[in-house]
Scaffold this motif. Structure first.
Motif, PDB file in Angstrom:
ATOM      1  N   ALA A 298       1.277  -8.005  -6.909  1.00 40.97           N
ATOM      2  CA  ALA A 298       2.593  -7.680  -6.366  1.00 40.97           C
ATOM      3  C   ALA A 298       3.347  -8.918  -5.908  1.00 40.97           C
ATOM      4  N   GLY A 299       2.705 -10.087  -5.969  1.00 46.47           N
ATOM      5  CA  GLY A 299       3.369 -11.332  -5.616  1.00 46.47           C
ATOM      6  C   GLY A 299       3.201 -11.742  -4.178  1.00 46.47           C
ATOM      7  N   LEU A 300       2.278 -11.110  -3.444  1.00 47.79           N
ATOM      8  CA  LEU A 300       2.043 -11.440  -2.042  1.00 47.79           C
ATOM      9  C   LEU A 300       0.983 -12.531  -1.938  1.00 47.79           C
ATOM     10  N   GLU A 301       0.924 -13.201  -0.789  1.00 51.39           N
ATOM     11  CA  GLU A 301      -0.070 -14.255  -0.585  1.00 51.39           C
ATOM     12  C   GLU A 301      -0.728 -14.100   0.775  1.00 51.39           C
ATOM     13  N   ARG A 302      -1.709 -14.976   1.038  1.00 46.67           N
ATOM     14  CA  ARG A 302      -2.551 -14.878   2.233  1.00 46.67           C
ATOM     15  C   ARG A 302      -3.115 -13.459   2.374  1.00 46.67           C
ATOM     16  N   VAL A 303      -3.457 -12.850   1.244  1.00 52.75           N
ATOM     17  CA  VAL A 303      -3.941 -11.465   1.252  1.00 52.75           C
ATOM     18  C   VAL A 303      -5.421 -11.445   1.620  1.00 52.75           C
ATOM     19  N   ARG A 304      -5.765 -10.633   2.617  1.00 49.40           N
ATOM     20  CA  ARG A 304      -7.169 -10.377   2.979  1.00 49.40           C
ATOM     21  C   ARG A 304      -7.343  -8.877   3.174  1.00 49.40           C
ATOM     22  N   VAL A 305      -8.431  -8.337   2.703  1.00 52.19           N
ATOM     23  CA  VAL A 305      -8.730  -6.916   2.880  1.00 52.19           C
ATOM     24  C   VAL A 305     -10.148  -6.772   3.424  1.00 52.19           C
ATOM     25  N   ASN A 318       4.556 -12.434   2.861  1.00 55.79           N
ATOM     26  CA  ASN A 318       5.545 -12.116   1.842  1.00 55.79           C
ATOM     27  C   ASN A 318       6.608 -13.209   1.766  1.00 55.79           C
ATOM     28  N   GLN A 319       6.756 -13.815   0.597  1.00 58.76           N
ATOM     29  CA  GLN A 319       7.855 -14.725   0.325  1.00 58.76           C
ATOM     30  C   GLN A 319       8.600 -14.291  -0.940  1.00 58.76           C
ATOM     31  N   ARG A 320       8.368 -13.042  -1.360  1.00 59.35           N
ATOM     32  CA  ARG A 320       8.965 -12.555  -2.594  1.00 59.35           C
ATOM     33  C   ARG A 320      10.076 -11.538  -2.360  1.00 59.35           C
ATOM     34  N   TYR A 321       9.858 -10.596  -1.453  1.00 59.20           N
ATOM     35  CA  TYR A 321      10.816  -9.519  -1.186  1.00 59.20           C
ATOM     36  C   TYR A 321      11.622  -9.923   0.044  1.00 59.20           C
ATOM     37  N   LEU A 322      12.694 -10.697  -0.187  1.00 56.06           N
ATOM     38  CA  LEU A 322      13.375 -11.386   0.904  1.00 56.06           C
ATOM     39  C   LEU A 322      14.604 -10.663   1.427  1.00 56.06           C
ATOM     40  N   HIS A 323      14.961  -9.522   0.846  1.00 59.78           N
ATOM     41  CA  HIS A 323      16.038  -8.744   1.452  1.00 59.78           C
ATOM     42  C   HIS A 323      15.600  -8.192   2.802  1.00 59.78           C
ATOM     43  N   MET A 616      10.641 -14.180  -7.258  1.00 56.09           N
ATOM     44  CA  MET A 616       9.444 -14.710  -7.902  1.00 56.09           C
ATOM     45  C   MET A 616       8.217 -14.443  -7.035  1.00 56.09           C
ATOM     46  N   GLY A 617       7.111 -14.107  -7.697  1.00 55.67           N
ATOM     47  CA  GLY A 617       5.858 -13.906  -6.977  1.00 55.67           C
ATOM     48  C   GLY A 617       5.258 -15.221  -6.529  1.00 55.67           C
ATOM     49  N   ALA A 618       4.200 -15.132  -5.715  1.00 51.28           N
ATOM     50  CA  ALA A 618       3.546 -16.323  -5.181  1.00 51.28           C
ATOM     51  C   ALA A 618       2.945 -17.152  -6.305  1.00 51.28           C
ATOM     52  N   GLN A 619       3.315 -18.426  -6.343  1.00 49.51           N
ATOM     53  CA  GLN A 619       2.772 -19.369  -7.310  1.00 49.51           C
ATOM     54  C   GLN A 619       2.969 -20.772  -6.780  1.00 49.51           C
ATOM     55  N   ALA A 620       2.511 -21.765  -7.542  1.00 49.88           N
ATOM     56  CA  ALA A 620       2.526 -23.137  -7.035  1.00 49.88           C
ATOM     57  C   ALA A 620       3.931 -23.591  -6.655  1.00 49.88           C
ATOM     58  N   ILE A 621       4.934 -23.293  -7.493  1.00 46.73           N
ATOM     59  CA  ILE A 621       6.330 -23.590  -7.187  1.00 46.73           C
ATOM     60  C   ILE A 621       7.103 -22.283  -7.244  1.00 46.73           C
ATOM     61  N   GLN A 622       7.743 -21.933  -6.147  1.00 46.95           N
ATOM     62  CA  GLN A 622       8.403 -20.629  -6.023  1.00 46.95           C
ATOM     63  C   GLN A 622       9.886 -20.843  -5.760  1.00 46.95           C
ATOM     64  N   LEU A 689       9.083   1.692  -6.562  1.00 46.55           N
ATOM     65  CA  LEU A 689       9.808   0.740  -7.387  1.00 46.55           C
ATOM     66  C   LEU A 689       8.959  -0.459  -7.789  1.00 46.55           C
ATOM     67  N   TYR A 690       8.139  -0.966  -6.847  1.00 47.90           N
ATOM     68  CA  TYR A 690       7.464  -2.236  -7.086  1.00 47.90           C
ATOM     69  C   TYR A 690       5.940  -2.175  -7.025  1.00 47.90           C
ATOM     70  N   GLY A 691       5.374  -1.129  -6.452  1.00 43.36           N
ATOM     71  CA  GLY A 691       3.924  -1.083  -6.293  1.00 43.36           C
ATOM     72  C   GLY A 691       3.218  -0.091  -7.189  1.00 43.36           C
ATOM     73  N   ARG A 692       3.857   1.052  -7.434  1.00 44.27           N
ATOM     74  CA  ARG A 692       3.192   2.118  -8.194  1.00 44.27           C
ATOM     75  C   ARG A 692       2.780   1.661  -9.584  1.00 44.27           C
ATOM     76  N   GLY A 693       3.610   0.878 -10.258  1.00 43.53           N
ATOM     77  CA  GLY A 693       3.296   0.444 -11.618  1.00 43.53           C
ATOM     78  C   GLY A 693       2.156  -0.539 -11.708  1.00 43.53           C
ATOM     79  N   LEU A 694       1.712  -1.092 -10.568  1.00 42.89           N
ATOM     80  CA  LEU A 694       0.606  -2.045 -10.566  1.00 42.89           C
ATOM     81  C   LEU A 694      -0.752  -1.374 -10.455  1.00 42.89           C
ATOM     82  N   MET A 695      -0.754  -0.070 -10.140  1.00 40.98           N
ATOM     83  CA  MET A 695      -2.020   0.624  -9.945  1.00 40.98           C
ATOM     84  C   MET A 695      -2.693   0.891 -11.288  1.00 40.98           C
ATOM     85  N   PRO A 696      -3.995   0.637 -11.384  1.00 35.85           N
ATOM     86  CA  PRO A 696      -4.704   0.947 -12.630  1.00 35.85           C
ATOM     87  C   PRO A 696      -4.753   2.444 -12.864  1.00 35.85           C
TER      88      PRO A 696
END
Length: 698
Positions: A298-305, A318-323, A616-622, A689-696
């Protein structure tokens, strides 16, 4: 009144079979208010609606000009209140001439009375062109009633106008009224009216709502005036136009639910959580691994579960969904509830910014799962939604399964426009300097980042060229800022942020900001801001000198703030300031008044995100845009001793920090429980809108 109502009722009864219902929407009168061709009506802009208009109607009593334009900008503030600003531009131009001659800036306010009764029309009171003394062309007070009878919309009112400085022009003087008739299903209407001094007739067209233009609506009209005379007493009837764009600044809950349903239909139904057939249910480890992978996708970072007893714990940045941070939270809550291990009782989500914990939310897993499938279960979710740490929560006691607290991105580049401008001055209609700022930031350790701002000027008007009248407002190219910013919590209720480095191209300085939640009133807050960047180069843009402020913010509601405080302004003056902020979705409208050194300014500031809702999702240059771009407008409040509404660009400017911790870390001040608790429709919408399509698919 009774006679007019009876005539309108009779006309409506006769015409009803031939005409459809009234066209959807409202029109903007040339005077600068919702209404007919020229007169205001008792209708107002809806809460969160903005209206931009351009027209060329002209009162001949102001003189004869070969160029005349009306520019208006209005906002529906809610509670039946609408506010309009109007710039009237008039001048005589010779072929090839570009010199600006004259104009008038006025403010108009209307309030629709909160009276609802069967058979009673809408009632409103208002004023036009208040606050100025030097050039009063359009001042009046009025009361008006409006109603609809089948295809007919009518208005009747009374106005009292002042003589202007030219001695003759009068606006809304005496009885005024008019009617608007829908022409079958063409979305066009016919209008006829009198404003007390002139008569007007014309045609208006309402476009359908335009989804490709943010659900905006275009309204255009052409009119002819009758009975007007110029200063010499000669007939001055004229034809004019008015074109308006009505823009909704916020998305209503019904639209969000429709988006959720549409997005859900694009995917298979949410999978069952129990084992089916011979396929065993995923294990705890498998579920957490899938959740971690999906959140990263989903483009998030520092994710821990991980888990803590029968609670599922998720951390993210989150540095992707900035609205709005609510979008990221909705994705995390939805995916986590769906992937929660069997028998999970509660979900606890921790939001970080630059590694700092800035918000914690929790909810019942079974309730949230049920609500994702059926929006009617919202009351059950609301009852279990909580904010703040879990009782007895200890991060070290969590059985972390997957993830890291390290940031994924190494370099973030945020692009933002810069705009300095003047409107309706004595020497120019509109002067501007526009530039592009590129902010490059790098995360360091918890709460720390280094950033650099580089500015490239794009264009400017002639009067902002070096040596011209507004040369000090011209943007400068080069390295504007190079600084280190450190943010940290002081206890549980105060967030501090301190910066040091090179500011305004050539000066070493310091910046500091503190946001303190008021104990017992976590919705209210105290704000301290200070900047020590003293410049001696008078050619620099305003707002760059030492300045500070202290203010108290009272949250009247989750979407309305009233903030008052004391300021030490950039020009060395000191004084109070008061600001009313109203949020419409992700757009904020602020009305403010500031005083310093004998100068009093009033104005408004519109702030909005200039970046994709999903970047843009989390990557080396965002790469991203500006999450909070502010566009202010202010005017000097004249008085008996200071009648000239002149430009004073350096006067009474509040502290303007390069790094705004409330924007960067606290979702522009919208991380409080009272606000997040009102965002259930958006939480659900962002998941679909942004999460459901990522589910297997199981």
């Amino acid at each position: 009144m009774k006679t007019l109502t009876s005539l309108c009722a009779a006309a409506g009864a006769l015409l009803l079979p031939a005409f459809a219902t009234q066209a959807q929407g409202v029109g903007v009168a040339s005077i600068g208010a919702v209404g007919g061709l020229h007169i205001p009506s008792a209708y107002v802009l809806g809460a969160g609606d903005a209206a931009l208009s351009l027209g060329d109607d002209h009162d001949p009593q102001l003189g004869t000009y070969n160029q005349h334009r009306n520019y208006t900008l209005g906002f529906g503030l809610g509670g039946g209140v609408e506010l309009f600003g109007r710039l009237n531009h008039t001048q005589n131009m010779k072929p090839g001439e570009t010199k600006y001659v004259g104009g008038d800036i006025s403010g108009n306010l209307k309030w629709q009375l909160p009276i609802e009764a069967a058979g009673l029309p809408k009632l409103a009171v208002g004023f036009t062109d208040q606050g100025g003394e030097a050039a009063v062309y359009f001042r009046s007070l009025y009361a008006v009633a409006s109603d609809e009878l089948g295809p007919l919309r009518w208005s009747l009112g009374y106005g009292q106008s002042e003589k202007s400085v030219v001695g003759k022009a009068r606006v809304l003087d005496g009885v005024f009224g008019g009617a608007e008739l829908r022409l079958w299903d063409t979305r066009a209407t016919l209008l006829a009216e009198t404003d007390g001094t002139r008569r007007h007739a014309g045609v208006r067209y309402y476009s359908p709502v335009l989804p490709w233009l943010g659900d905006s609506q275009v309204v255009g009209s052409v009119q002819r005036s009758f009975g007007g005379t110029d200063l010499a007493g000669k007939s001055a009837d004229a034809t004019s136009f008015n074109l308006s764009l009505i823009v909704p600044l916020q998305t209503d809950d019904a639209t969000r639910e429709q988006r959720s349903r549409s997005a859900a239909q694009a995917h298979p139904p949410l999978p069952a959580l129990a084992a089916s057939g011979n396929t065993p249910a995923p294990t705890r480890t498998e579920r957490l691994a899938t959740l971690h992978t999906t959140l990263r996708a989903a483009g998030l970072e520092r994710v821990r579960v991980g888990t803590l007893g029968d609670n599922l714990v998720v951390e993210y940045e989150n540095q992707r969904y900035l609205h709005n941070e609510v979008d990221a939270l909705g994705i995390v809550l939805g995916l986590a509830a769906e992937h929660a291990p069997a028998n999970s009782r509660r979900l606890h989500v921790i939001t970080r910014k630059t590694g700092l914990v800035v918000s914690e939310a929790s909810v019942s897993v079974p309730s949230y799962r049920a609500w994702l499938r059926d929006a009617a279960e919202s009351s059950a979710v609301q009852a279990t939604l909580g904010f703040g740490p879990l009782p007895g929560y200890d991060a070290d006691a969590v059985q972390w399964e997957r993830g890291s607290q390290q940031a994924t991105h190494r370099v973030r580049v945020a692009l933002s426009p810069l705009l300095n401008y003047t409107v309706g001055t004595e020497i120019g209609l509109f002067d501007y300097s526009v530039a592009l700022q590129a902010r490059t930031s790098v995360p360091l350790w918890t709460g720390a980042e280094a950033y650099a701002d580089v500015v490239q000027r794009i264009d400017n008007s002639v009067l902002m060229e070096p040596g011209a009248a507004f040369a000090n407002l011209r943007h400068r190219n080069g390295l504007q800022t190079l600084a280190l910013q450190q943010s940290f919590w002081l206890g549980q209720h105060a967030l501090a942020s301190v910066g040091a480095g090179l500011y305004q191209y050539n000066t070493v300085g310091l910046e500091a900001e503190a946001t303190m939640l008021v104990p017992g009133r976590n919705e209210d807050s105290v704000h301290l801001r200070a900047r020590a960047v003293h410049l001696t180069d008078s050619s620099e843009v305003p707002g760059t000198f030492d300045a500070s402020s202290a203010s108290y913010r009272w949250r009247m509601s989750p979407s309305t703030w009233l903030e008052g405080g004391l300021h030490s302004y950039t020009d060395g003056s000191k004084g109070p300031a008061l600001a009313l902020t109203r949020w419409f979705g992700d757009v904020a409208l602020q009305l403010f008044a500031r005083e310093g050194g004998g100068n009093r300014f009033v104005g408004l500031e519109l702030s909005l995100p200039l970046t994709p809702r999903q970047g843009m999702g989390a990557q080396a240059i965002q790469l991203s845009g500006n999450p909070r771009f502010a566009l202010p407008f202010r005017t000097l409040l004249t008085s008996d001793t200071d009648k000239a509404n002149a430009q004073r660009p350096n006067a009474v400017r509040p502290v303007d920090l390069s790094y705004k911790s409330e924007v960067e870390l606290l979702n522009s001040g919208r991380m409080t429980p009272d606000y997040l608790g009102t965002q259930l429709p958006r939480l659900r919408e962002s998941f679909y809108l942004y999460g459901r399509g990522l589910m297997p698919i199981h």
